[in-house]
Each structure stands twice: as C-alpha cells, then as structure tokens.
Design a protein around this motif. Structure first.
Motif, mmCIF file in Angstrom:
data_model
loop_
_atom_site.group_PDB
_atom_site.id
_atom_site.type_symbol
_atom_site.label_atom_id
_atom_site.label_comp_id
_atom_site.label_asym_id
_atom_site.label_seq_id
_atom_site.Cartn_x
_atom_site.Cartn_y
_atom_site.Cartn_z
ATOM 1 N N GLU A 12 1.894 -1.486 -6.912
ATOM 2 C CA GLU A 12 2.892 -1.770 -5.893
ATOM 3 C C GLU A 12 2.288 -2.598 -4.739
ATOM 4 O OE1 GLU A 12 5.962 -1.212 -6.172
ATOM 5 O OE2 GLU A 12 6.877 -1.045 -4.183
ATOM 6 N N VAL A 13 1.110 -2.200 -4.293
ATOM 7 C CA VAL A 13 0.441 -2.922 -3.203
ATOM 8 C C VAL A 13 0.155 -4.368 -3.628
ATOM 9 C CG1 VAL A 13 -1.711 -3.056 -1.849
ATOM 10 C CG2 VAL A 13 -0.548 -0.862 -2.115
ATOM 11 N N CYS A 14 -0.307 -4.545 -4.841
ATOM 12 C CA CYS A 14 -0.623 -5.888 -5.334
ATOM 13 C C CYS A 14 0.651 -6.717 -5.497
ATOM 14 C CB CYS A 14 -1.373 -5.819 -6.662
ATOM 15 S SG CYS A 14 -3.028 -5.127 -6.486
ATOM 16 N N ARG A 15 1.736 -6.069 -5.930
ATOM 17 C CA ARG A 15 2.990 -6.782 -6.133
ATOM 18 C C ARG A 15 3.574 -7.235 -4.783
ATOM 19 N NH1 ARG A 15 8.301 -5.797 -6.086
ATOM 20 N NH2 ARG A 15 8.061 -3.631 -5.489
ATOM 21 N N LEU A 16 3.542 -6.336 -3.804
ATOM 22 C CA LEU A 16 4.122 -6.635 -2.499
ATOM 23 C C LEU A 16 3.283 -7.608 -1.666
ATOM 24 C CD1 LEU A 16 5.343 -3.110 -1.294
ATOM 25 C CD2 LEU A 16 6.767 -5.052 -1.937
ATOM 26 N N TYR A 17 1.963 -7.483 -1.770
ATOM 27 C CA TYR A 17 1.111 -8.241 -0.852
ATOM 28 C C TYR A 17 0.212 -9.280 -1.519
ATOM 29 C CZ TYR A 17 2.654 -4.584 2.310
ATOM 30 O OH TYR A 17 3.422 -3.727 3.048
ATOM 31 N N GLY A 18 0.309 -9.414 -2.814
ATOM 32 C CA GLY A 18 -0.457 -10.444 -3.513
ATOM 33 C C GLY A 18 -1.954 -10.339 -3.278
ATOM 34 N N GLU A 19 -2.551 -11.455 -2.899
ATOM 35 C CA GLU A 19 -3.999 -11.540 -2.728
ATOM 36 C C GLU A 19 -4.518 -10.554 -1.682
ATOM 37 O OE1 GLU A 19 -7.033 -15.075 -1.699
ATOM 38 O OE2 GLU A 19 -5.193 -15.686 -2.732
ATOM 39 N N LYS A 20 -3.740 -10.428 -0.578
ATOM 40 C CA LYS A 20 -4.098 -9.475 0.483
ATOM 41 C C LYS A 20 -4.158 -8.060 -0.079
ATOM 42 C CE LYS A 20 -1.725 -10.756 4.679
ATOM 43 N NZ LYS A 20 -0.852 -10.254 5.726
ATOM 44 N N GLY A 21 -3.178 -7.749 -0.911
ATOM 45 C CA GLY A 21 -3.105 -6.431 -1.525
ATOM 46 C C GLY A 21 -4.300 -6.153 -2.417
ATOM 47 N N GLU A 22 -4.699 -7.179 -3.170
ATOM 48 C CA GLU A 22 -5.848 -7.012 -4.067
ATOM 49 C C GLU A 22 -7.129 -6.748 -3.280
ATOM 50 O OE1 GLU A 22 -6.053 -10.275 -6.853
ATOM 51 O OE2 GLU A 22 -3.926 -9.970 -7.336
ATOM 52 N N LYS A 23 -7.273 -7.460 -2.170
ATOM 53 C CA LYS A 23 -8.438 -7.243 -1.302
ATOM 54 C C LYS A 23 -8.434 -5.824 -0.756
ATOM 55 C CE LYS A 23 -10.275 -10.780 1.455
ATOM 56 N NZ LYS A 23 -10.159 -11.816 2.493
ATOM 57 N N ALA A 24 -7.246 -5.375 -0.354
ATOM 58 C CA ALA A 24 -7.100 -4.039 0.214
ATOM 59 C C ALA A 24 -7.473 -2.972 -0.818
ATOM 60 C CB ALA A 24 -5.668 -3.832 0.701
ATOM 61 N N VAL A 25 -6.973 -3.145 -2.028
ATOM 62 C CA VAL A 25 -7.259 -2.189 -3.101
ATOM 63 C C VAL A 25 -8.753 -2.173 -3.414
ATOM 64 C CG1 VAL A 25 -6.957 -1.759 -5.571
ATOM 65 C CG2 VAL A 25 -4.965 -2.279 -4.143
ATOM 66 N N ARG A 26 -9.357 -3.361 -3.468
ATOM 67 C CA ARG A 26 -10.784 -3.460 -3.759
ATOM 68 C C ARG A 26 -11.608 -2.720 -2.694
ATOM 69 N NH1 ARG A 26 -11.891 -9.148 -3.842
ATOM 70 N NH2 ARG A 26 -10.025 -9.217 -5.114
ATOM 71 N N ALA A 27 -11.236 -2.920 -1.433
ATOM 72 C CA ALA A 27 -11.960 -2.257 -0.337
ATOM 73 C C ALA A 27 -11.833 -0.741 -0.451
ATOM 74 C CB ALA A 27 -11.436 -2.738 1.007
ATOM 75 N N ALA A 28 -10.611 -0.282 -0.738
ATOM 76 C CA ALA A 28 -10.383 1.162 -0.871
ATOM 77 C C ALA A 28 -11.234 1.724 -2.007
ATOM 78 C CB ALA A 28 -8.904 1.437 -1.126
ATOM 79 N N ARG A 29 -11.230 1.033 -3.135
ATOM 80 C CA ARG A 29 -11.979 1.489 -4.313
ATOM 81 C C ARG A 29 -13.485 1.465 -4.094
ATOM 82 N NH1 ARG A 29 -8.584 -0.893 -9.396
ATOM 83 N NH2 ARG A 29 -7.864 1.150 -10.089
ATOM 84 N N ASN A 30 -13.941 0.492 -3.322
ATOM 85 C CA ASN A 30 -15.379 0.364 -3.083
ATOM 86 C C ASN A 30 -15.881 1.288 -1.976
ATOM 87 O OD1 ASN A 30 -15.599 -1.549 -5.077
ATOM 88 N ND2 ASN A 30 -15.423 -3.296 -3.690
ATOM 89 N N GLY A 31 -14.986 2.109 -1.440
ATOM 90 C CA GLY A 31 -15.407 3.021 -0.377
ATOM 91 C C GLY A 31 -15.652 2.300 0.937
ATOM 92 N N HIS A 32 -14.929 1.198 1.154
ATOM 93 C CA HIS A 32 -15.106 0.416 2.373
ATOM 94 C C HIS A 32 -14.162 0.819 3.497
ATOM 95 C CE1 HIS A 32 -17.350 -3.087 0.214
ATOM 96 N NE2 HIS A 32 -18.060 -1.977 0.298
ATOM 97 N N VAL A 33 -13.391 1.859 3.273
ATOM 98 C CA VAL A 33 -12.537 2.403 4.332
ATOM 99 C C VAL A 33 -13.157 3.746 4.719
ATOM 100 C CG1 VAL A 33 -10.218 3.106 5.008
ATOM 101 C CG2 VAL A 33 -10.520 1.287 3.316
ATOM 102 N N ILE A 34 -13.685 3.805 5.923
ATOM 103 C CA ILE A 34 -14.490 4.966 6.322
ATOM 104 C C ILE A 34 -13.937 5.634 7.572
ATOM 105 C CG2 ILE A 34 -16.815 5.723 6.958
ATOM 106 C CD1 ILE A 34 -17.780 3.078 5.559
ATOM 107 N N GLN A 35 -13.724 6.918 7.465
ATOM 108 C CA GLN A 35 -13.239 7.693 8.607
ATOM 109 C C GLN A 35 -14.413 8.377 9.289
ATOM 110 O OE1 GLN A 35 -9.730 8.397 9.766
ATOM 111 N NE2 GLN A 35 -11.116 8.861 11.456
ATOM 112 N N TYR A 36 -14.667 8.004 10.526
ATOM 113 C CA TYR A 36 -15.657 8.695 11.346
ATOM 114 C C TYR A 36 -14.916 9.710 12.207
ATOM 115 C CZ TYR A 36 -18.975 5.084 9.992
ATOM 116 O OH TYR A 36 -19.782 4.253 9.266
ATOM 117 N N HIS A 37 -15.640 10.484 12.997
ATOM 118 C CA HIS A 37 -14.970 11.457 13.859
ATOM 119 C C HIS A 37 -14.024 10.773 14.841
ATOM 120 C CE1 HIS A 37 -17.118 14.789 12.316
ATOM 121 N NE2 HIS A 37 -18.287 14.440 12.792
#
Ligand SMILES: [Zn+2]
Length: 94
Positions: A12-37
């Motif tokens: 769905e993210v890739c369909r709605l946002y195209g290239e941006k969506g793919e980048k977002a998914v890749r970052a999420a999968r690679n553990g590039h979204v990090i929650q600190y305190h």
C-alpha cells in the motif's frame, strides 16, 4: 502484526507513494527508524533527521513543506512494528 498484514502495508505504501514509499519501506526494514527516549530519528542517505507523525527536520519538509519520505518511514515503521527502540537519549549523542 502477521506476515501478510505487513506485506499489505508495504504494498500500500509503495502504491500510494511510489519511489518515496519504497525508500520509506527500505529504511523501516533496515532498522533506520530509531526511537530514543526523547526523539525518534530516521537515518537518511546523507543525514539523520528527527521526525514524528507530522514533522521532520530535513530541508524538504522545512522549506518545501512537502511530506518527505522520512515521515513516511516513521509511519511505515510504526505500522509494521519495526521502530528500533534504543535505551539512550538522542540529545546525549549530539
Ligand atoms: Zn524529512
């Protein structure tokens, strides 16, 4: 979240946002979204940005007010339960 639900969110993210969506998914999968305190960050191609649901510190968001892929990465990682939790304060790392 089940494997298939995750695949549906990703499609769905890739369909709605195209290239941006793919980048977002890749970052999420690679553990590039990090929650600190204190903050949540997304590790981008050239820099690391502080993000939340509707805010990002990157140039695209600050100057062009467009929804950048970092915010999308944050939302995607959240939906997929892929936000990496760190037992640290981001402010301490700056
Ligand atoms: Zn951004």
């Amino acid at each position: 979240m089940g494997e298939r639900d995750a695949e549906e969110v990703i499609a769905e993210v890739c369909r709605l946002y195209g290239e941006k969506g793919e980048k977002a998914v890749r970052a999420a999968r690679n553990g590039h979204v990090i929650q600190y305190h204190d903050f949540c960050v997304v590790i981008g191609t050239t820099d690391t940005y502080v993000v939340d649901e509707g805010f990002c510190t990157c140039g695209d968001f600050m100057y062009r007010e467009s929804q950048c892929w970092h915010i999308l990465a944050f939302r995607t990682a959240k939906a997929l339960g892929m936000i990496v939790q760190r037992d640290e304060w981001y402010m301490d790392l700056l």
